[in-house]
Design a protein around this motif. Structure first.
Motif, PDB file in Angstrom:
ATOM      1  N   SER A 166     -15.415   4.092  -6.242  1.00 49.88           N
ATOM      2  CA  SER A 166     -15.523   3.939  -4.985  1.00 49.88           C
ATOM      3  C   SER A 166     -15.518   4.992  -4.329  1.00 49.88           C
ATOM      4  CB  SER A 166     -14.414   3.653  -4.499  1.00 49.88           C
ATOM      5  OG  SER A 166     -12.991   4.615  -5.286  1.00 49.88           O
ATOM      6  N   GLU A 212      -7.030   9.626  -5.161  1.00 48.48           N
ATOM      7  CA  GLU A 212      -6.403   8.655  -5.400  1.00 48.48           C
ATOM      8  C   GLU A 212      -5.308   9.355  -4.909  1.00 48.48           C
ATOM      9  OE1 GLU A 212      -4.501   5.943  -9.074  1.00 48.48           O
ATOM     10  OE2 GLU A 212      -5.616   7.818  -9.525  1.00 48.48           O
ATOM     11  N   GLU A 248      -9.508   4.226   2.482  1.00 47.46           N
ATOM     12  CA  GLU A 248      -9.608   3.001   1.182  1.00 47.46           C
ATOM     13  C   GLU A 248      -9.970   3.161   0.889  1.00 47.46           C
ATOM     14  OE1 GLU A 248     -10.188   0.121   3.941  1.00 47.46           O
ATOM     15  OE2 GLU A 248      -8.086   0.305   5.580  1.00 47.46           O
ATOM     16  N   ASP A 249      -9.340   1.986  -0.983  1.00 45.33           N
ATOM     17  CA  ASP A 249     -10.163   2.226  -1.988  1.00 45.33           C
ATOM     18  C   ASP A 249     -11.285   2.151  -1.931  1.00 45.33           C
ATOM     19  OD1 ASP A 249     -10.046  -0.751  -0.981  1.00 45.33           O
ATOM     20  OD2 ASP A 249      -9.051  -0.334  -3.805  1.00 45.33           O
ATOM     21  N   LEU A 304     -11.470   6.032  -1.718  1.00 42.78           N
ATOM     22  CA  LEU A 304     -10.667   6.895  -2.013  1.00 42.78           C
ATOM     23  C   LEU A 304     -10.549   5.788  -3.844  1.00 42.78           C
ATOM     24  CD1 LEU A 304      -7.507   6.305  -0.008  1.00 42.78           C
ATOM     25  CD2 LEU A 304      -8.762   8.246  -0.757  1.00 42.78           C
ATOM     26  N   GLU A 305     -10.330   5.765  -4.620  1.00 43.11           N
ATOM     27  CA  GLU A 305     -10.039   5.854  -6.254  1.00 43.11           C
ATOM     28  C   GLU A 305      -9.854   3.920  -6.456  1.00 43.11           C
ATOM     29  OE1 GLU A 305     -11.806   6.860  -9.049  1.00 43.11           O
ATOM     30  OE2 GLU A 305     -12.532   7.875  -7.237  1.00 43.11           O
ATOM     31  N   ASP A 306     -10.216   3.186  -6.878  1.00 38.80           N
ATOM     32  CA  ASP A 306      -9.921   2.376  -7.109  1.00 38.80           C
ATOM     33  C   ASP A 306      -7.633   1.625  -6.808  1.00 38.80           C
ATOM     34  OD1 ASP A 306     -12.350   0.389  -6.267  1.00 38.80           O
ATOM     35  OD2 ASP A 306     -13.212   0.409  -8.416  1.00 38.80           O
ATOM     36  N   SER A 366      -5.564   2.907  -4.881  1.00 34.87           N
ATOM     37  CA  SER A 366      -5.261   3.117  -4.553  1.00 34.87           C
ATOM     38  C   SER A 366      -4.645   2.543  -3.089  1.00 34.87           C
ATOM     39  CB  SER A 366      -6.234   4.171  -3.585  1.00 34.87           C
ATOM     40  OG  SER A 366      -5.890   5.562  -4.388  1.00 34.87           O
TER      41      SER A 366
END
Length: 96
Positions: A7, A35, A76-77, A81-83, A85
């Protein structure tokens, strides 16, 4: 805006947003990993060096001269941002 295998945005990703007629340009460093976790009583932002530089750059954009009160960036993820999050909003507020 995201790479094919995760992501985090790809190298040299730029986003230009407009707040009250002011163009704001946000840039992601190559290989940035960020994250955000909500642990109940506190929020943890965990990032690699590129991710920390990216966040610092976003904050400097919002702190810039002429940036209006209320200008903000949603992370957002599915967009930076990392999945998994939780969402993170960086917002300028010059009210005392």
């Amino acid at each position: 805006m995201t790479s094919g295998d995760g992501s985090a945005p790809v190298e040299s990703t730029h986003l230009t947003a407009v707040a009250d007629g002011t163009g704001l340009r946000f840039t992601w460093d190559a290989d940035a990993r960020i994250e955000v976790r909500n642990l109940g009583g506190e929020v943890v932002i965990e990032a690699n060096a590129a991710g920390l530089r990216t966040l610092a750059g976003h904050l400097l954009v919002l702190a810039g001269d002429g940036v209006p009160d209320g200008a903000h960036l949603h992370l957002e993820d599915s967009g930076g941002l990392e999945d998994g999050s939780v969402g993170l909003v960086l917002e300028r507020d010059d009210q005392e």
